[in-house]
Design an enzyme around this catalytic site. Structure first.
Site, PDB file in Angstrom:
ATOM      1  CG  ASN A   1     -27.434  18.016 -15.166  1.00  0.00           C
ATOM      2  OD1 ASN A   1     -28.077  17.062 -15.593  1.00  0.00           O
ATOM      3  ND2 ASN A   1     -27.252  18.226 -13.867  1.00  0.00           N
ATOM      4  CD  GLU A   2     -30.811  18.701 -11.281  1.00  0.00           C
ATOM      5  OE1 GLU A   2     -31.375  17.627 -11.136  1.00  0.00           O
ATOM      6  OE2 GLU A   2     -29.940  19.117 -10.477  1.00  0.00           O
TER       7      GLU A   2
ATOM      8  CB  CYS B   1     -24.046  17.998 -10.391  1.00  0.00           C
ATOM      9  SG  CYS B   1     -25.731  18.264  -9.836  1.00  0.00           S
TER      10      CYS B   1
ATOM     11  CD  GLU C   1     -23.434  13.161 -11.985  1.00  0.00           C
ATOM     12  OE1 GLU C   1     -24.626  12.938 -11.707  1.00  0.00           O
ATOM     13  OE2 GLU C   1     -22.861  14.253 -11.777  1.00  0.00           O
TER      14      GLU C   1
HETATM   15  O1  AHR Z   1     -28.201  11.966  -9.839  1.00  0.00           O
HETATM   16  C1  AHR Z   1     -27.562  12.758  -8.890  1.00  0.00           C
HETATM   17  C2  AHR Z   1     -27.684  14.238  -9.195  1.00  0.00           C
HETATM   18  O2  AHR Z   1     -29.011  14.623  -9.091  1.00  0.00           O
HETATM   19  C3  AHR Z   1     -27.300  14.656 -10.586  1.00  0.00           C
HETATM   20  O3  AHR Z   1     -25.957  14.870 -10.717  1.00  0.00           O
HETATM   21  C4  AHR Z   1     -28.054  15.928 -10.767  1.00  0.00           C
HETATM   22  O4  AHR Z   1     -28.371  16.184 -12.113  1.00  0.00           O
HETATM   23  C5  AHR Z   1     -29.251  15.768  -9.869  1.00  0.00           C
HETATM   24  O5  AHR Z   1     -29.377  16.854  -9.038  1.00  0.00           O
END
Ligand code: AHR
Length: 662
Positions: A382-383, A251, A52
């Protein structure tokens, strides 16, 4: 309903008494390894990489560009640029001044600068890179820029690389012709190694000249590519022998708002046309604010696919599912406006795998890669969590499967490894028949040691698991005090024996985040740290590396006194067989402050008395690696005689490789 969460027993918690520093009694444990049959094949994707652009991992890091804000597109168009002899409130008759010109509102780059030279001898434009420009002695640097010189009064642009005391490290001059936009290139050699150099630009002549894309790269990039990546950083990744490369986050996939989500189509094609975007980590933590953090997309989706191919990793792109980061605005795209998001996923598959006769396959071919990238996996969201995610995920799932039934879709259970949203996500995704679910856990080292049995209770016929983001947090999640210390790495190793023991369910795993600039980070801990000149792997990196490079082809059963090893007597173990090298590989983690003695009882195959032992160990749980001492904790390999039993150092991760005899 299936209970996904691990149930801890009170017996287990009592096992960690020794961990708190009390010396346990020396005892010998026999590890029974059953090599007569394979429990499961270990997926080639078992150990991979999560990339990322956080902590300046891409711009200012992996992306070898040395000029910050090269195309004047930051919110403040001249951020990163200095004009020490100019005053915006004056005519600057003894120097000159650069002003931004906004020429476009389209989905591309919008600005260039107009440099008005009144007296060239008094004017200077300076860029200090990303926390300085790092240059190495005797290395070549390529400089390029776009110029439009309508009036033709300016005849030359001069470039000088200087250290912090103004000493010249290298220089070059370029004659600029009269006329419209044109690309110019030059290069120079640096006469010293300096971590915080600056690029000074001066001019000959008088009048206005327009400039854009002022760029400087080392010639010595990974595979010597122009627009390339930092060689030392890619090498660290390649050395891990990763099974997959997940990109571009994290994120940043989701964005702080939907408008700021990652849109892969804007990251391919000519580099100068890729529209720059605010990086959501710019403002995420006020205590680690980085107002100069933007995404140039110099590394875009083509470059990520190419990187994956270079390092032998399966590409795993993750796309926005129409929900902005739920830790930020959580904006939702209405269901009747989801189509463009779904189309992005379908078009991405065509971009990666389509023939050169398809519209997106042609874009890939035009960028220099007519062969497909062999995309097999795609991540949707993603999450994300909650019903809004499930509702959107279903639409993606149906559309992708209809057109590309062989593509494996990765879904997610949200940011937490337990709790109601996790349970809800797992239940719903299982019901839909999700193939792979991505779980995230940023927890204490204790949690990692206590959850080595997390996947033992997962349904063998349910969705496969992607442990997509995990890292032990020495203080607390997102605390700036978190350290990449040995206790965290050791605890992750203990947990990873549990991932491996469950390789029939867990098929992809990755530590997160991957990289951080020592002066520009937002989040710690991170697997790899770097400054402008060098980089190092943390103890956590070496744990990942010894697991990944000893992945094995088949999972074997390993036990002691008939029980799997999940912390009894402070020991954790997993075992595999590697067909290609005819080896039984046993990983044993000792979380005690004392050394331990173990013996192997290998059933089903004959192994020799000599073995290789790879050890990662430190008696100091607070020990870390650093730029100055990059291998303070690093693997050491010795030959051992396993016939009479072997020793495990206090607080150690051990990989034993036993040759199978014919
Ligand atoms: O790894 C840091 C962040 O942690 C990532 O962007 C996210 O997916 C998670 O909350």
């Amino acid at each position: 309903m299936k209970k996904f969460n691990t149930i801890k027993t009170t017996i287990l918690s009592s096992m960690f008494v020794c961990y708190s520093g009390l010396v346990s009694a020396q005892s010998s444990t026999t590890l029974d390894v059953d090599a007569s049959s394979s429990v499961a094949e270990i997926a080639p994707t078992m150990y991979g990489i999560f990339f990322e652009d956080i902590n300046f991992a891409a711009d200012g890091g992996l992306y070898a560009e040395l000029i910050k804000n090269r195309s004047f597109e930051f919110d403040s168009p001249l951020m990163g640029w200095e004009q020490p002899k100019s005053d915006r409130h004056s005519y600057n008759k003894n120097s000159g001044i650069a002003v931004p010109v906004k020429y476009s509102q389209q989905q591309t780059n919008h600005n260039f600068i107009r440099v008005k030279i009144k007296d060239a001898s008094g004017y200077k434009l300076i860029n200090k890179g990303f926390r300085g420009i790092g240059v190495h002695e005797n290395e070549n640097y390529r400089l390029s820029f776009l110029a439009s010189n309508d009036a033709g009064g300016v005849t030359h642009v001069h470039f000088k690389l200087v250290d912090e005391n103004g000493k010249v490290l290298g220089s070059s001059s370029v004659k600029v012709s009269k006329g419209d936009w044109k690309k110019y290139q030059t290069e120079f050699n640096s006469n010293a190694t300096v971590d915080k150099a600056s690029l000074e630009i001066t001019f000959s002549g008088q009048g206005d000249i327009d400039l854009d894309m002022i760029s400087m790269f080392p010639e010595n990039t990974w595979k010597n590519r122009e627009n390339g990546m930092r060689k030392d950083l890619v090498q660290l990744l390649a050395d891990m022998d990763p099974g997959f490369l997940r990109f571009p986050g994290g994120c940043i996939v989701e964005g702080r708002t939907l408008a700021e989500r990652y849109q892969w189509k804007k990251t391919v094609g000519p580099v100068a046309d890729r529209e720059i975007l605010f990086n959501r980590w710019n403002t995420e933590f006020s205590h680690r604010s980085t107002p100069d953090y933007f995404q140039s997309f110099g590394i875009g989706f083509f470059e990520y696919f190419q990187l994956a191919e270079d390092i032998g990793a399966t590409p795993l792109p993750i796309l926005s599912c129409g929900i902005a980061c739920q830790f930020n605005t959580g904006e939702l795209v209405p269901m009747d406006q989801l189509d463009p998001y779904v189309q992005d996923a379908l078009d991405l598959i065509e971009f990666a795998n389509g023939s050169v006769d398809t519209p997106w396959g042609k874009v890939r071919a035009d960028m220099g890669h007519p062969e497909p990238f062999n995309l097999k996996y795609i991540g949707v969201g993603n999450e994300q969590w909650g019903p809004d995610y499930i509702e959107r995920y279903k639409v993606f799932n149906d559309a992708i499967k209809e057109q590309y039934p062989d593509i494996i879709i990765v879904s997610g259970s949200g940011p937490f490894p337990d709790g109601d949203y996790y349970e809800y996500g797992m239940e719903q995704l299982t019901k839909i028949g999700a193939e792979i679910i991505d779980e995230h856990y940023y927890k204490s080292p204790e949690w990692f040691r206590e959850n080595a049995d997390r996947y033992d209770s997962y349904d063998r016929n349910g969705p496969k698991i992607f442990a997509g983001e995990y890292a032990a947090q020495s203080v607390a999640i997102a605390s700036p005090e978190n350290e990449n210390n040995w206790e965290c790495a050791l605890s992750e190793a203990a947990f990873m024996t549990g991932l491996e023991r469950n390789a029939d369910v867990v098929q992809l795993t990755s530590y997160a985040p991957l990289m951080a600039h020592t002066e520009a980070w937002q989040w710690t801990p991170d697997l790899i740290w770097f400054d402008n000149l060098s980089s190092y792997g943390t103890p956590n990196y070496y744990v990942q590396k010894v697991f990944a490079t000893n992945r094995g082809s088949d999972l074997l059963k390993v036990s002691a006194k008939g029980e799997k090893l999940i912390g009894q007597n402070d020991l954790y173990a997993s075992a595999v067989k590697e067909d290609s090298t005819s080896e039984v590989i046993v990983k044993v983690v000792n979380t005690a402050s004392s050394s331990k003695s173990i013996k192997f009882n290998i059933k089903g195959v004959k192994t020799g008395k000599n073995a290789e032992q790879i050890v990662l160990a430190s008696e100091d749980l607070k020990a870390m690696n650093s730029i100055e001492n990059p291998k303070n904790i690093a693997p050491e390999t010795t030959k051992v005689n396993v016939q009479k039993g072997v020793q495990l150092s206090p607080y150690s991760v051990n990989v034993f490789k036993l040759k199978i005899e014919k």
